[in-house]
Design a protein around this motif. Structure first.
Motif, PDB file in Angstrom:
ATOM      1  N   GLY A 212      50.929  56.262  27.392  1.00 38.41           N
ATOM      2  CA  GLY A 212      51.385  56.770  28.672  1.00 38.41           C
ATOM      3  C   GLY A 212      52.874  56.605  28.874  1.00 38.41           C
ATOM      4  N   HIS A 213      53.461  57.537  29.640  1.00 33.13           N
ATOM      5  CA  HIS A 213      54.912  57.502  29.890  1.00 33.13           C
ATOM      6  C   HIS A 213      55.187  58.109  31.263  1.00 33.13           C
ATOM      7  N   THR A 214      54.213  57.966  32.164  1.00 31.27           N
ATOM      8  CA  THR A 214      54.171  58.561  33.506  1.00 31.27           C
ATOM      9  C   THR A 214      53.929  60.065  33.431  1.00 31.27           C
ATOM     10  N   LEU A 215      53.902  60.681  34.599  1.00 26.05           N
ATOM     11  CA  LEU A 215      53.671  62.124  34.682  1.00 26.05           C
ATOM     12  C   LEU A 215      54.983  62.893  34.518  1.00 26.05           C
ATOM     13  N   THR A 216      56.010  62.533  35.295  1.00 23.63           N
ATOM     14  CA  THR A 216      57.261  63.304  35.283  1.00 23.63           C
ATOM     15  C   THR A 216      58.494  62.465  34.949  1.00 23.63           C
ATOM     16  N   HIS A 217      58.281  61.298  34.325  1.00 25.72           N
ATOM     17  CA  HIS A 217      59.374  60.481  33.802  1.00 25.72           C
ATOM     18  C   HIS A 217      60.378  60.047  34.872  1.00 25.72           C
ATOM     19  N   PRO A 218      59.937  59.598  36.042  1.00 26.55           N
ATOM     20  CA  PRO A 218      60.904  59.064  36.999  1.00 26.55           C
ATOM     21  C   PRO A 218      61.352  57.666  36.580  1.00 26.55           C
ATOM     22  N   ILE A 219      62.521  57.265  36.998  1.00 25.40           N
ATOM     23  CA  ILE A 219      62.898  55.857  36.885  1.00 25.40           C
ATOM     24  C   ILE A 219      62.103  55.133  37.957  1.00 25.40           C
ATOM     25  N   LEU A 220      61.162  54.301  37.549  1.00 21.61           N
ATOM     26  CA  LEU A 220      60.196  53.735  38.491  1.00 21.61           C
ATOM     27  C   LEU A 220      60.865  52.944  39.602  1.00 21.61           C
ATOM     28  N   ALA A 221      61.961  52.282  39.276  1.00 25.81           N
ATOM     29  CA  ALA A 221      62.660  51.487  40.290  1.00 25.81           C
ATOM     30  C   ALA A 221      63.306  52.342  41.362  1.00 25.81           C
ATOM     31  N   SER A 222      63.392  53.643  41.141  1.00 21.77           N
ATOM     32  CA  SER A 222      64.058  54.527  42.101  1.00 21.77           C
ATOM     33  C   SER A 222      63.079  55.245  43.027  1.00 21.77           C
ATOM     34  N   ILE A 223      61.772  54.998  42.864  1.00 18.75           N
ATOM     35  CA  ILE A 223      60.774  55.640  43.723  1.00 18.75           C
ATOM     36  C   ILE A 223      59.932  54.563  44.402  1.00 18.75           C
ATOM     37  N   ASP A 224      59.214  54.939  45.467  1.00 18.76           N
ATOM     38  CA  ASP A 224      58.430  53.934  46.180  1.00 18.76           C
ATOM     39  C   ASP A 224      57.179  53.564  45.387  1.00 18.76           C
ATOM     40  N   ASP A 225      56.544  52.485  45.774  1.00 20.73           N
ATOM     41  CA  ASP A 225      55.422  51.942  45.009  1.00 20.73           C
ATOM     42  C   ASP A 225      54.249  52.912  44.919  1.00 20.73           C
ATOM     43  N   ALA A 226      53.972  53.614  46.015  1.00 18.77           N
ATOM     44  CA  ALA A 226      52.854  54.564  46.006  1.00 18.77           C
ATOM     45  C   ALA A 226      53.112  55.675  45.004  1.00 18.77           C
ATOM     46  N   ALA A 227      54.343  56.193  44.988  1.00 17.67           N
ATOM     47  CA  ALA A 227      54.689  57.253  44.040  1.00 17.67           C
ATOM     48  C   ALA A 227      54.632  56.732  42.605  1.00 17.67           C
ATOM     49  N   ALA A 228      55.070  55.494  42.399  1.00 12.10           N
ATOM     50  CA  ALA A 228      55.038  54.912  41.056  1.00 12.10           C
ATOM     51  C   ALA A 228      53.605  54.783  40.545  1.00 12.10           C
TER      52      ALA A 228
END
Length: 316
Positions: free
Chosen positions: A206-222
């Motif tokens: 796994g590498h997420t769905l759309t490759h966001p920097i996880l620290a830059s999005i809220d917990d629910a989105a992460a």
């Protein structure tokens, strides 16, 4: 040359696991981005197989945990999910008889394109000697020479990388509209190529769905990114995913301790970062370091791998 890595990476409880990271393998080197071609990949792969014991990552993690890892242990990983991983890298890996793990951002499969590739391909195809992006606050740039395009590209990527997810997407859309280049839609794998890798004995992670920097999005989105990215890949290969790679992967900057917990809660058994170093038995299996030497001679390549084994591992 195996003696040197054997001294720093013995078998058993004092073993160290070196994990090598790649992204793309192109037919020829990309002079704009610096991404390597087939010859460079084959050379590095031969250095690895000549001097290290290459294991599938899931097997290596289990052996590291139990203190049964062989000496000079190493793994090969690829990030993001580029089509050339299946088209070019896979046959080369098979020729050398080694297994790699492919961490795929599943939201870009079947015709998608990552934001950085939109920037890269737009700059590559931009016409003229100047690129005026003042209208979107990204400045005016000379692009008459390859070096100028390279400098412009690096500057734009660095400016955009750590913007909030939605703001970055908006800026990239505006940039591509201004340049108005005809952009490729075949850079990433299609679902059939993911199955091809899996059927060939390669590991899918796994590498997420759309490759966001996880620290830059809220917990629910992460959590959604992690879970949906995992579910989509599991549906394609009909096998549970055990391994994860943090997008961008710098501890404390790109992911935080909360994201490590999310990965555990999602059912993954191990995860990798992009911090340098080699893992030990007491390492955090959800923050395994990765590194790739860039040297063109075998001796220097091996020496740099050994130096990396002595690197202090950064975690959150």
């Amino acid at each position: 040359m195996k003696i040197l890595p054997s001294l720093f990476s013995p078998a058993g409880k004092n073993s160290k696991l070196s994990i090598v990271i790649y992204h793309r393998v192109l037919p020829e080197p990309d002079l704009l981005t610096g991404e390597g071609g087939i010859a460079q990949f084959e050379k590095g792969l031969s250095y690895l197989t000549n001097n290290f014991n290459i294991l599938p990552l899931s097997e290596a993690v289990n052996k590291l945990r139990s203190g049964t890892l062989p000496g000079r242990a190493a793994c090969i990983t690829f990030d993001d999910g580029y089509a050339d991983n299946a088209e070019i890298a896979l046959p080369i890996l098979q020729k050398h008889g080694v297994t790699a793990t492919f961490f795929i951002a599943s939201g870009f499969l079947d015709g998608g394109r990552m934001w950085n590739d939109t920037v890269i391909e737009s700059v590559r195809r931009a016409k003229g000697d100047k690129l005026d992006l003042n209208a979107i606050g990204l400045g005016n740039h000379a692009i008459a020479t390859l070096e100028q395009r390279r400098e412009t590209l690096n500057l734009l990527i660095n400016k955009l990388k750590y913007l909030p997810h939605e703001a970055r997407a908006s800026q990239v859309d505006k940039l591509s509209t201004i340049i108005a280049a005809d952009l490729p839609d075949n850079l990433m794998m299609i679902s059939a190529q993911v199955r091809q890798l899996h059927d060939a004995g390669m590991e899918i992670g796994g590498h997420t769905l759309t490759h966001p920097i996880l620290a830059s999005i809220d917990d629910a989105a992460a959590r959604t990114e992690i879970a949906e990215g995992k579910a989509k890949l599991e549906a394609i290969i009909d096998t549970p995913l055990r391994l994860f790679a943090y997008p961008n992967g710098k501890p404390g900057k790109d992911y935080l301790s909360a994201h490590v917990k999310m990965i555990k809660d999602a059912g993954f058994e191990a995860a990798v970062s992009t911090a340098w170093g080699a893992a030990r038995q007491d390492s955090d299996m959800f923050q395994l370091p990765r590194f790739t030497p860039w040297d063109q001679s075998e001796w220097r390549y091996v020496l740099r791998m050994v130096r990396n084994m002595r690197q202090r591992i950064q975690t959150v």
